[in-house]
Write an enzyme that holds these catalytic residues in place. Structure first.
Site, PDB file in Angstrom:
ATOM      1  N   ASP A  73      79.040 -47.371 -70.078  1.00 38.84           N
ATOM      2  CA  ASP A  73      79.312 -47.905 -68.590  1.00 38.84           C
ATOM      3  C   ASP A  73      80.298 -46.762 -67.786  1.00 38.84           C
ATOM      4  OD1 ASP A  73      78.960 -50.187 -66.865  1.00 38.84           O
ATOM      5  OD2 ASP A  73      80.933 -49.873 -66.637  1.00 38.84           O
ATOM      6  N   GLU A 104      75.525 -44.076 -68.254  1.00 40.89           N
ATOM      7  CA  GLU A 104      75.377 -44.731 -66.990  1.00 40.89           C
ATOM      8  C   GLU A 104      76.170 -43.748 -66.057  1.00 40.89           C
ATOM      9  OE1 GLU A 104      76.160 -48.090 -63.599  1.00 40.89           O
ATOM     10  OE2 GLU A 104      77.758 -47.361 -64.988  1.00 40.89           O
TER      11      GLU A 104
HETATM   12  C1  GLC Z   1      78.299 -50.638 -64.172  1.00 43.27           C
HETATM   13  C2  GLC Z   1      77.504 -51.840 -64.564  1.00 43.27           C
HETATM   14  C3  GLC Z   1      77.912 -53.004 -63.684  1.00 43.27           C
HETATM   15  C4  GLC Z   1      79.321 -53.101 -63.545  1.00 43.27           C
HETATM   16  C5  GLC Z   1      80.106 -52.007 -63.218  1.00 43.27           C
HETATM   17  C6  GLC Z   1      81.429 -52.019 -63.506  1.00 43.27           C
HETATM   18  O1  GLC Z   1      77.727 -50.122 -63.103  1.00 43.27           O
HETATM   19  O2  GLC Z   1      76.180 -51.615 -64.751  1.00 43.27           O
HETATM   20  O3  GLC Z   1      77.106 -54.162 -63.640  1.00 43.27           O
HETATM   21  O4  GLC Z   1      79.716 -53.962 -62.424  1.00 43.27           O
HETATM   22  O5  GLC Z   1      79.678 -50.811 -64.317  1.00 43.27           O
HETATM   23  O6  GLC Z   1      81.745 -52.176 -64.800  1.00 43.27           O
END
Ligand code: GLC
Length: 541
Positions: free
Chosen positions: A213, A272
């Site tokens: 994340d 991500e």
């Molecule tokens: C990422 C997740 C999202 C979350 C954010 C903070 O973007 O996919 O759902 O709110 O991180 O952790």
């Protein structure tokens, strides 16, 4: 844990991730086994046959760790405990083993940019004095202004409002997301050690990898410089920002790759990461870093053949520079479902385009992520009442933005009335209400109907496994003799051709080969084929 819960391993397969189809399970909304209206790990285990029958290679589970749920579990209070809402550690181990028994790998989410404000470290930090050692694990700073009444810099939270919150003793702490998600300080060696230990914990339980994340966020620019502009969330993914995509994050990913490689079975890391260009994104998947990075440029691309061709081209070229596959994605739990994005209020049009986009994505070289429910053609739920919404960005922006709950409505499995098999009989209402219209979209209603979106996905994934030309490997743009009208795309892979018509009009082409699968049936007349508006077809050559 009992003996039977010793981790199992899936069959070894080199480079399995290079063309894997990975199915994202939003844990809260997949299947509820205990009747509290919230999805859980046992529910997922019971529904694994759906994912296996769909033909996916792996699951990605969103966070199920102990959490106050200020941001759907992306605010973790204890990284080694399962939140009682979702089950127990034994349930997690059983789920991993059951998935492996079905030939599915399991990727779990790791949230290293921030913890929950209820994490033991943050509580200790708050209890410590200004400048005290327990504050070193986070970003605590004095404010600006005569009395420190102004935040240390002008950074804004991705969810709206300032990225800083003041503590009663006057210090401010940084949170790029909600105030309940304080950012960790990755200059602290303790933070590194703790996360390596957490990764080992889950690898020991048998997981096949991690979706990392905010993999672009852990390191902030030296001195935390001002940005000098407002609406910073809108700059993410297109502009250089001092809190995202700093070079220092790559050292962390390198060390994690070494750790992953020290385990058997090719365990993977998936970034991500929001980077300002495909070339910057490709840095996350260099051979000694993570294995995959979501291609959000593709996700954000409008329904337009030329724009899509450009994104596909630049994405493939950027990842080719580092020898990595591209990782395609159309929807996830943070964005409006692609059916609704493409349809703009017209769900019939949206569904046609969504079906076509799925065939396009699954024909491209590399790996693909599916978001639960897209295989059913689920639209975004746009009319959720304010009282049921839980997305923190909804509250931080006076409801103008960040309506992420609409893509998180629980899955419809069977029956004619909510909860459509999501929960057992007599359960509490599901945490978000499901629309009336979903009775025709359940897994049960679509199974066996050759025109259903579910059967289209099943056929596409089956063909993808069968045809050696799909998955990882080369692709070539094709130009039919005499050219073709704007709005069409055509490319070949070994033994295979994909045609896409993004226009609202049918389009004629010389028949490229033998029809394998189509989102809408083309009309074949001798050597000429007419591709319906907004459709995609697969051909054997
Ligand atoms: C990422 C997740 C999202 C979350 C954010 C903070 O973007 O996919 O759902 O709110 O991180 O952790």
């Amino acid at each position: 844990m009992t003996q039977e819960l010793a981790p199992t391993r899936p069959a070894p397969e080199r480079g399995w991730w290079r063309d894997a189809v990975i199915y994202q399970v939003y844990v809260r909304s997949f299947a509820d086994s205990d009747g509290d209206g919230i999805g859980d790990l046992r529910g997922i285990r019971e529904r694994l046959p759906h994912v296996a029958a769909l033909g996916a290679d792996a699951l990605w589970l969103t966070p199920f760790y102990a959490s106050p749920q200020a941001d759907g579990g992306y605010d973790v209070a204890d990284y080694r405990t399962v939140d009682p809402l979702f089950g127990t550690l034994d349930d997690a181990a059983e789920l991993i083993n059951a998935a492996h028994d079905l030939g599915l790998r399991v990727i779990v989410d790791i949230v290293p940019n921030h913890t929950s404000d209820q994490h033991a470290w943050f509580r200790a930090a708050l209890a410590d004095r200004q400048g005290g050692p327990a504050r070193d694990r986070y970003h605590f700073h004095p404010g600006r202004g005569d009395a420190g009444e102004l935040p240390p810099n002008d950074w804004e939270s991705v969810f709206g409002g300032p990225a800083w919150t003041r503590t009663p003793d006057g210090d401010w702490y940084l949170h790029l997301f909600a105030p309940q998600q304080p950012d960790l300080n990755w200059h602290s060696p303790e933070v590194h050690e703790e996360f390596e230990s957490i990764l080992r914990f889950w690898l020991g339980l048998g997981v096949d990898g991690f979706r990392v994340d905010v993999a672009h966020g852990m390191v902030k620019a030296e001195g935390l410089p001002d940005i000098g502009a407002r609406e910073q969330a809108k700059m993410i993914g297109s502009q250089v920002l001092p809190f995202f995509d700093q070079d220092g994050v790559h050292d962390i990913h390198r060390s994690w790759r070494r750790l992953l490689d020290s385990y058997d079975g090719e365990r993977v890391g998936v970034a991500e990461a929001w980077a300002p260009s495909p070339e910057r994104l490709a840095l996350y998947v260099r051979p000694d870093e993570l294995h995959q990075a979501f291609n959000f440029q593709f996700l954000n691309c409008p329904w337009d053949a030329q724009a899509m061709r450009a994104v596909i081209q630049t994405s493939l070229a950027a990842t080719a520079l580092v020898g990595a596959p591209t990782t395609w994605v159309l929807s996830n739990h943070d964005v409006v479902r692609h059916l609704t994005r493409y349809g703009g209020g017209d769900e019939t049009l949206g569904l046609r385009r969504a079906r076509a986009a799925a065939l396009l994505m699954l024909a491209l070289p590399g790996s693909a992520y599916l978001y639960q429910g897209e295989e059913l053609g689920l639209p975004e739920v746009t009319d959720l009442p304010d009282e049921v919404r839980q997305d923190p960005s909804f509250f931080r922006t006076d409801g103008q933005d960040g309506l992420r709950d609409g893509s998180r409505v629980p899955m419809p499995w069977s029956g004619d009335v909510p909860p459509y098999g999501f929960s057992p009989q007599g359960a509490a209402p599901s945490w978000l209400p499901q629309p009336e219209a979903w009775k025709s979209l359940t897994v049960e209603a679509q199974t066996g109907d050759p025109h259903s979106t579910l059967e289209l996905y099943r056929s596409a994934l089956a063909l993808r496994r069968e045809l050696p030309g799909l998955g990882d490997g080369p692709m070539t743009w094709e130009q039919p003799p005499g050219g073709y009208p704007d709005g069409l795309l055509m490319f070949s892979r070994p033994g295979f051709v994909c045609t896409l018509n993004t226009t609202p009009r049918p389009a004629g082409l010389p028949t490229p080969g033998r029809l394998l699968l189509a989102s809408e049936a083309p009309a074949e007349d001798g050597a000429i084929v007419t591709l319906p508006a907004d459709s995609c077809a697969w051909w054997a050559i």
